[in-house]
Enzyme design. Structure first.
Site, PDB file in Angstrom:
ATOM      1  N   HIS A 461       0.725  -1.172   0.068  1.00 40.02           N
ATOM      2  CA  HIS A 461      -0.182  -0.128  -0.107  1.00 40.02           C
ATOM      3  C   HIS A 461       0.975   1.316  -0.031  1.00 40.02           C
ATOM      4  CE1 HIS A 461      -3.664   2.486   1.180  1.00 40.02           C
ATOM      5  NE2 HIS A 461      -2.771   3.218   1.611  1.00 40.02           N
ATOM      6  N   GLU A 462       1.736   1.147   0.967  1.00 39.85           N
ATOM      7  CA  GLU A 462       2.685   2.517   1.083  1.00 39.85           C
ATOM      8  C   GLU A 462       3.668   2.604  -0.067  1.00 39.85           C
ATOM      9  OE1 GLU A 462       1.629   4.778   3.065  1.00 39.85           O
ATOM     10  OE2 GLU A 462       0.838   3.396   4.281  1.00 39.85           O
ATOM     11  N   HIS A 465       1.677   4.222  -2.924  1.00 40.47           N
ATOM     12  CA  HIS A 465       1.678   5.923  -2.624  1.00 40.47           C
ATOM     13  C   HIS A 465       3.197   6.411  -3.126  1.00 40.47           C
ATOM     14  CE1 HIS A 465      -1.812   6.853  -0.577  1.00 40.47           C
ATOM     15  NE2 HIS A 465      -1.648   6.056   0.348  1.00 40.47           N
ATOM     16  N   HIS A 468       3.286   7.038  -6.685  1.00 43.13           N
ATOM     17  CA  HIS A 468       2.516   7.988  -7.150  1.00 43.13           C
ATOM     18  C   HIS A 468       3.563   9.305  -7.291  1.00 43.13           C
ATOM     19  CE1 HIS A 468      -1.633  10.087  -6.829  1.00 43.13           C
ATOM     20  NE2 HIS A 468      -1.145  10.296  -8.005  1.00 43.13           N
TER      21      HIS A 468
END
Ligand code: ZN
Length: 670
Positions: A461-462, A465, A468
């Site tokens: 998940h991290e 990010h 991104h």
């Protein structure tokens, strides 16, 4: 002596020179940086030349480079490696920063220049990205109240101050109620509780100065207690205390505070020219309107409720088999759901762990990024703020893309949770800067360090990010990377979690720490199946909260929020044995501040999108389909906030997201 934070950073890739920075450097650096920023703002707002995009909007973009440096370094260490000095600094910095930024957003002369440009926007020959930055800058000022004058302006300032203080009271009352209540347990009362709950209850007892173990209202104790304690009478007492937080009467009662907050928010929205607070709040989100939010939530609600109703019947049977008659109550659900989970698909976490080595999961996250986006990762030896931090240089075809830092282990100096932040965001103006991105997690140390499946998901998940941020390719920093709408920002992160579940990824990287053998198929199946267990309950408790939040803000503010809450739940046909995930008197997301007010839906919104986006890969050529990967980078991962989120998604997917993939993923439809 020069302050190392404000000096030029001559480190590799200009990573902050953590090893030369002392805690005593932060306060003087912040003061100097604020002063420098104020001087820049004054120069822009007092510029005798007529406003131009360059001397106003670009000048604002370029201003504050010292402040960026101070804040990125300070908040990195304050979050991930705090100490009493840093905690005190943080208490000093918060009001200073709030005053600084509110001073800028209420600077009338500055706003006049921006408004002048906005009026002439079609004659300015702006690129699409410049037009977007101008729109966002102008909108930011207007939404902060910069266009208000006279009485309206004065009233707005009063409302903002009152809302800030009400939010603080709400939080403090909630904490006070949480701290005040505990329930002593006798040794017999511990029967049936797993060791970790017993340990936590004993530790909590010591902390409270009690004679023995206690149940407290901390989520990490109350939830497993409700899940495992066979004592229905104790579960009832604990559940009722848990759900009464903020509604116990007396000084810590939050119900009147909630009513006043809702009324002030409505007044604030109306002063700014919006129909109601939800309309104001959603203007900047991908969802845009309350109707779209409601529509999406209801599409999920119906199948979730149907599943929850069916599950309630199954659980009632389990309860009756246990010799308890009468209807299933809210304090029974977790207990019988846990029994059912054990019977239907017990997953042995202890047996699973050796297959999930931290280093191999990092490799897996990197390997997926290599296959999807051609990124390569090489370890980088640089001094960071803690010896547990690791850094990699990220390249593509030999070109430097970013620096990625991973700070994975839990320690007392780190706040809980996991997060991603940029020490430096990607931008090309005023100079080209490559991102420096950090992932911070709280995994247990070990040799080798082993993860739970949830931990592994968090890691992916991290890292989503981080992608991104790292793949961002825009000109202006204010729209770089994760600077996107709140209901869009979790798309890249939640989407990336799907690659952990790709069987070939687990087969290659989930290997046993001792034997190196891949995870057995039946274990893999159990892991994947466990993910959608009890989703009727989870979805119902969440969506009910999200809908109450929305109805509070869409339309006239309710005089009696509790009556309104009851009405919304009744209209929904809320299953009687499920409570809201957060009821009004303790709904901190909505009342402790503005962050998630009228925005609690956004978790579900993002999840609908991530499921739908991953389905795009599966429909194409599989999880690593190169065309889909290219489309994802071009339209979502590299674009930051340079276009409307809806346009970005449309460009990637060719249509707007539908709920089918989410319902399937949660096991709510066949
Ligand atoms: Zn996230």
């Amino acid at each position: 002596m020069t302050n190392p934070i404000l000096s030029d950073w001559t480190t590799p890739f200009e990573i902050a020179p953590f090893d030369t920075i002392a805690d005593t450097d932060f306060a003087p650096a912040l003061d100097a940086a604020l002063q420098a920023h104020n001087a820049q703002i004054d120069a822009i707002s007092g510029d005798p030349d007529a406003p131009s995009f360059a001397n106003t909007v670009e000048a604002l973009e370029a201003a504050g480079e010292q402040l960026d440096k101070v804040l990125s370094v300070f908040f990195t260490v304050a979050g991930a490696d705090s100490n009493p000095a840093r905690e005190e600094l943080q208490r000093d910095f918060s009001p200073k920063l709030a005053a600084h930024f509110s001073g800028i957003s209420s600077n009338k002369a500055l706003f006049q220049r921006v408004a002048d440009l906005w009026d002439r926007k079609d004659d300015l020959n702006l690129t699409d990205e410049q037009a977007r930055v101008l729109m966002l800058t102008h909108r930011g000022f207007v939404r902060a109240g910069a266009a208000l004058t006279g009485d309206a302006d004065a009233r707005m300032q009063k409302i903002k101050a009152r809302l800030a203080s009400l939010g603080t009271s709400f939080t403090q009352n909630l904490l006070a109620d949480e701290r005040a209540w505990f329930m002593p347990l006798s040794e017999d009362d511990l029967d049936g509780l797993p060791d970790f709950v017993v340990d936590a209850a004993r530790a909590a007892g010591q902390e409270k100065g009690a004679d023995g173990p206690v149940v407290t209202l901390s989520r990490s104790i109350i939830v497993p207690f409700l899940q495992f304690s066979p004592r229905r009478d104790l579960r009832e007492v604990a559940y009722k205390a848990w759900t009464a937080r903020g509604a116990n009467g007396g000084e810590t009662d939050n119900r009147e505070i909630a009513a006043e907050i809702l009324a002030l928010r409505e007044e604030r929205a109306k002063l700014l020219g919006y129909d109601n607070f939800a309309t104001y709040k959603l203007e900047t989100e991908m969802a845009r309107t309350p109707d779209k939010v409601r529509d999406l939530l209801m599409q999920v609600w119906e199948p979730a409720k149907a599943r929850a109703d069916a599950d309630a019947e199954t659980l009632t049977q389990l309860m009756q088999a246990d010799g308890v008659n009468g209807p299933l109550a809210a304090w029974d659900w977790r207990y019988y759901a846990e029994k059912r989970r054990k019977a239907e698909h017990d997953l042995d976490e202890a047996a699973l762990k050796p297959y999930l080595q931290l280093d191999r999961m990092i490799e897996a996250a990197f390997a997926c990024a290599s296959r999807l986006f051609g990124l390569e990762f090489a370890p980088l030896d640089v001094p960071l703020y803690h010896p547990d931090c690791r850094a990699w240089e990220v390249t593509r075809n030999g070109q430097h893309i970013a620096v990625f830092i991973g700070d994975y282990f839990a320690r007392g100096s780190k706040r809980s949770g996991a997060w991603c932040s940029a020490l430096r965001s990607q931008a090309k103006f005023p100079t080209v800067q490559a991102p420096v991105v950090i992932n911070v997690c709280n995994f247990a140390k070990g040799d080798p360090a082993l993860l739970s499946y949830d931990d592994a998901r968090t890691l992916f998940h991290e890292f989503g990010h981080a992608l991104h941020q790292m793949l961002s390719d825009v000109t202006y920093e204010s729209i770089s990377g994760t600077s996107v709408a709140r209901d869009f920002v979790e798309l890249p992160s939640q989407l990336y979690e799907h690659w952990l579940e790709v069987p070939e990824v687990l087969a290659e990287f989930a290997t046993h720490a001792d034997t190196g053998a891949p995870m057995p198929q039946d274990m893999l199946d159990k892991v994947l199946k466990a993910a959608n267990f009890d989703q009727g309950f989870q979805t119902v408790e969440y969506v009910a909260s999200a809908l109450v939040d929305l109805e509070f803000h869409d339309g006239a503010a309710p005089v009696d929020p509790m009556a309104k809450q009851a009405k919304v739940l009744e209209g929904l046909g809320m299953p009687p044995a499920i409570g809201m995930r957060h009821a009004t008197p303790h709904f901190a997301h909505v009342f402790a501040g503005d962050g998630y007010s009228s925005g609690y839906y956004s978790y579900m919104w993002s999840e609908v999108m991530d499921a739908d986006a991953f389905a795009a890969f599966e429909e194409a050529g599989g999880a690593f389909d190169p065309d889909r990967a290219k489309a994802l980078e071009e339209n979502i991962l590299s674009t930051g906030g340079s276009r409307e989120a809806e346009d970005l998604y449309l460009a990637f997917r060719g249509r707007l997201p539908g709920v089918e993939a989410l319902l399937k993923g949660r096991g709510l439809v066949a």
